[in-house]
Design a protein around this motif. Sequence first.
Motif, short mmCIF file in Angstrom:
data_model
loop_
_atom_site.label_atom_id
_atom_site.label_comp_id
_atom_site.label_asym_id
_atom_site.label_seq_id
_atom_site.Cartn_x
_atom_site.Cartn_y
_atom_site.Cartn_z
N ARG A 17 -2.10 -3.73 25.00
CA ARG A 17 -1.88 -3.19 23.60
C ARG A 17 -3.03 -2.15 23.21
O ARG A 17 -3.87 -2.51 22.56
N GLY A 18 -2.53 -0.93 23.85
CA GLY A 18 -3.55 0.15 23.83
C GLY A 18 -4.01 0.70 22.37
O GLY A 18 -3.91 1.79 21.97
N LEU A 19 -3.95 -0.20 21.72
CA LEU A 19 -5.07 0.02 20.40
C LEU A 19 -6.34 -0.23 20.30
O LEU A 19 -6.80 -1.10 20.76
N ASN A 20 -7.27 0.83 19.93
CA ASN A 20 -8.66 0.74 20.20
C ASN A 20 -9.40 -0.45 19.08
O ASN A 20 -10.54 -0.73 19.48
N GLN A 46 6.50 -3.53 4.85
CA GLN A 46 6.89 -2.08 4.36
C GLN A 46 7.18 -1.25 5.49
O GLN A 46 6.86 -1.74 6.53
N PRO A 47 7.88 -0.07 5.35
CA PRO A 47 8.30 0.89 6.20
C PRO A 47 7.03 1.45 6.80
O PRO A 47 5.86 1.74 6.15
N VAL A 48 6.99 2.04 8.11
CA VAL A 48 5.91 2.80 8.73
C VAL A 48 6.43 3.97 9.64
O VAL A 48 8.04 3.81 9.67
N TRP A 49 5.84 4.93 9.90
CA TRP A 49 6.33 6.03 10.66
C TRP A 49 5.62 6.62 11.89
O TRP A 49 4.45 6.54 11.83
N ARG A 50 6.33 6.76 12.94
CA ARG A 50 5.68 7.42 14.28
C ARG A 50 6.71 8.37 14.79
O ARG A 50 7.77 8.31 15.02
N ALA A 51 5.96 9.35 15.38
CA ALA A 51 6.49 10.65 15.70
C ALA A 51 6.91 10.29 17.14
O ALA A 51 6.40 11.03 18.07
N THR A 93 0.87 -1.23 -0.02
CA THR A 93 -0.01 0.00 0.03
C THR A 93 0.94 1.17 0.11
O THR A 93 2.00 1.29 0.47
N PRO A 94 0.22 2.46 -0.18
CA PRO A 94 1.29 3.68 -0.37
C PRO A 94 1.57 4.08 0.98
O PRO A 94 1.04 3.75 1.90
N SER A 95 2.92 4.78 0.77
CA SER A 95 3.62 5.00 2.12
C SER A 95 2.68 6.10 2.84
O SER A 95 3.06 6.36 4.22
N PHE A 96 1.82 7.09 2.18
CA PHE A 96 0.96 8.06 2.85
C PHE A 96 -0.30 7.73 2.57
O PHE A 96 -0.74 7.19 1.38
N GLU A 97 -1.28 8.21 3.30
CA GLU A 97 -2.55 7.99 3.04
C GLU A 97 -3.31 9.25 3.43
O GLU A 97 -2.65 10.31 3.83
N ASN A 98 -4.63 9.35 2.77
CA ASN A 98 -5.53 10.44 3.52
C ASN A 98 -5.52 10.36 4.93
O ASN A 98 -5.63 9.44 5.42
N SER A 99 -5.33 11.79 5.39
CA SER A 99 -5.42 11.81 6.81
C SER A 99 -6.60 11.20 7.50
O SER A 99 -6.45 10.59 8.66
N ASP A 100 -7.81 11.36 6.94
CA ASP A 100 -8.92 10.79 7.52
C ASP A 100 -9.00 9.32 7.50
O ASP A 100 -9.79 8.58 8.30
N GLY A 160 -7.94 9.02 14.34
CA GLY A 160 -8.98 8.29 15.13
C GLY A 160 -9.11 6.90 15.09
O GLY A 160 -9.94 6.11 15.74
N LYS A 161 -8.03 6.16 14.64
CA LYS A 161 -8.13 4.71 14.54
C LYS A 161 -7.09 4.18 15.38
O LYS A 161 -7.36 2.96 15.84
N TYR A 162 -6.08 5.02 16.18
CA TYR A 162 -5.05 4.61 17.03
C TYR A 162 -5.44 4.82 18.59
O TYR A 162 -4.46 4.80 19.44
N GLY A 163 -6.32 5.50 18.78
CA GLY A 163 -6.44 6.32 20.12
C GLY A 163 -5.89 7.70 20.05
O GLY A 163 -5.25 8.01 19.24
N ASP A 164 -5.99 8.54 21.18
CA ASP A 164 -5.36 9.88 21.42
C ASP A 164 -3.97 9.75 21.17
O ASP A 164 -3.29 10.65 20.41
N GLU A 165 -3.41 8.86 21.74
CA GLU A 165 -2.05 8.68 21.92
C GLU A 165 -1.34 8.44 20.55
O GLU A 165 -0.44 8.90 20.15
N GLY A 166 -2.04 7.62 20.04
CA GLY A 166 -1.61 7.12 18.56
C GLY A 166 -1.70 8.35 17.41
O GLY A 166 -0.89 8.43 16.71
N ASP A 167 -2.88 9.18 17.61
CA ASP A 167 -2.93 10.06 16.56
C ASP A 167 -1.77 11.26 17.00
O ASP A 167 -1.81 11.77 15.75
N ARG A 168 -1.42 11.32 17.98
CA ARG A 168 -0.18 12.38 18.13
C ARG A 168 0.82 11.91 17.76
O ARG A 168 1.76 12.87 17.56
N LEU A 169 1.01 10.75 17.25
CA LEU A 169 2.25 10.30 16.68
C LEU A 169 2.32 9.89 15.20
O LEU A 169 3.15 9.40 14.68
N ILE A 170 1.21 10.33 14.78
CA ILE A 170 1.07 10.21 13.18
C ILE A 170 1.76 11.49 12.59
O ILE A 170 1.53 12.60 13.10
N PHE A 171 2.75 11.03 11.74
CA PHE A 171 3.45 12.29 10.85
C PHE A 171 2.62 12.67 9.94
O PHE A 171 2.13 12.07 8.98
#
Length: 458
Positions: free
Chosen positions: A296-299, A128-133, A43-50, A54-65
């Motif tokens: 595993r704090g993923l909603n 594939q690679p993924v990215w987290r801030a 799949t593409p390295s980047f996706e539409n923000s929407d 909202g898929k990983y909880g508040d903490e996950g959202d903050r780590l999305i580049f």
Amino acid sequence: MAKKPSIPKGTRDFTPSEVAKRNYIFDIVKKHFKAFGFQPIETPSFENSDTLMGKYGDEGDRLIFKILNSGDFISKVDDVTYSSKDSSSLTPKISEKALRYDLTVPFARYVVMHQNELDFPFKRYQIQPVWRADRPQKGRFREFYQCDADVVGSDSLLQEVEFVQLYDAVFTELGLEGATIKLNNRKILAGIAEVIGAKHFLIDFTVALDKLDKIGKDGVKKEMLAKGISEVSIEKAAPLFNLTGSNADQLDILGTFLKDSEVGSKGTEELRFIIETISTLGLQSAKLGIDVTLARGLNYYTGAIFEVAAPENVKMGSIGGGGRYDDLTGIFGLNGVSGMGISFGLDRIYLVLEELGLFPKEIDRSLDVLCFNFGNKEALAALKLTTVLRKLGLKADLYPADAKIQKQFKYANNREVPYVILLGAEELANKSFVVKNMASGEQQTYALDAAQEFADSL
């Protein structure tokens, strides 16, 4: 003087040796993915923000580049939003895309978009690679590879059993004997929250609990209290966080504790089926244990959850994890499609193998043989020989210039080449070539048309 270049924190360059070792892990993981019937996708390295938010909880959202929109994006922001300095209202106006946080949510999007082309249950693997801030530290990077295997379209618990077997097969071949596959169930966590009177704090409860190994019991208690979970509720759950005994013993304790919770009892039954089935089938080298503190704090997890710990003699975070997500595709409009998946933590697995010295010694060997260069005529003959050796399956090369023999030997030593070929004027006249074993110093002469004989001797 030009400024010395650098790379962003949490990213890395990889040397040829490191790439070879990473590919070694990739190859073993892919081998077992295929053996278990999984098919590859990308799949593409980047996706539409929407798609991601909202898929990983508040903490996950903050780590999305987030990726800034192209062009003069600031000019499109109204003065009120701009002057408010509120990132939550400003970000959607200047960023419509984001780097993927993991491979699971993009996979769910893929399934929804391609549902009419897929045969269910659909088993896919993706590397594939993924990215987290995230804050970079040992074994934790901002850019890293994930190796995922998922199956959608089946709610059978035999899928969970197969994923345990898959983990066991991969880690056994990698030599990580004694890796521990920790198992829990989100229904059990939901049941615990219900029994202790914290049903409406389930997300806060699991997010805090997931940090137990990082911040300790006191830290978890402090965070739960800060989220509004009462001290009485926390004390009710406390005995479960120190469960001991066999898996069967722990299941009995859980069954008693959760007897008045329908969802909790269901989770216990599912856990019991997985544990008992694996006990019947057996494992090669991995250990399987219950850990009710595993959250595993993923909603999006709804059932069984996994986490793999490295052998006890290595201090490292989890080297794999995953779980059941019964309606992940529902967030994209496709309801009722059950899914289950796991991930291998490539970078941490690499560090563990390195620390334990488990990479094959020959893995750094990029050449089997190097032909020395003694001049134009000799080099042409050596290049023809090199071409034949390559066709015979050897990693062969010709030194590109007729440099001093000492320099060519130094190059061969630095590349750790086991054999060098000497094809000078005398050998060319005799239609032969000399092979020197770099370890023993022994030399052997072959006819120029006897490349196969040499190859067979290795």
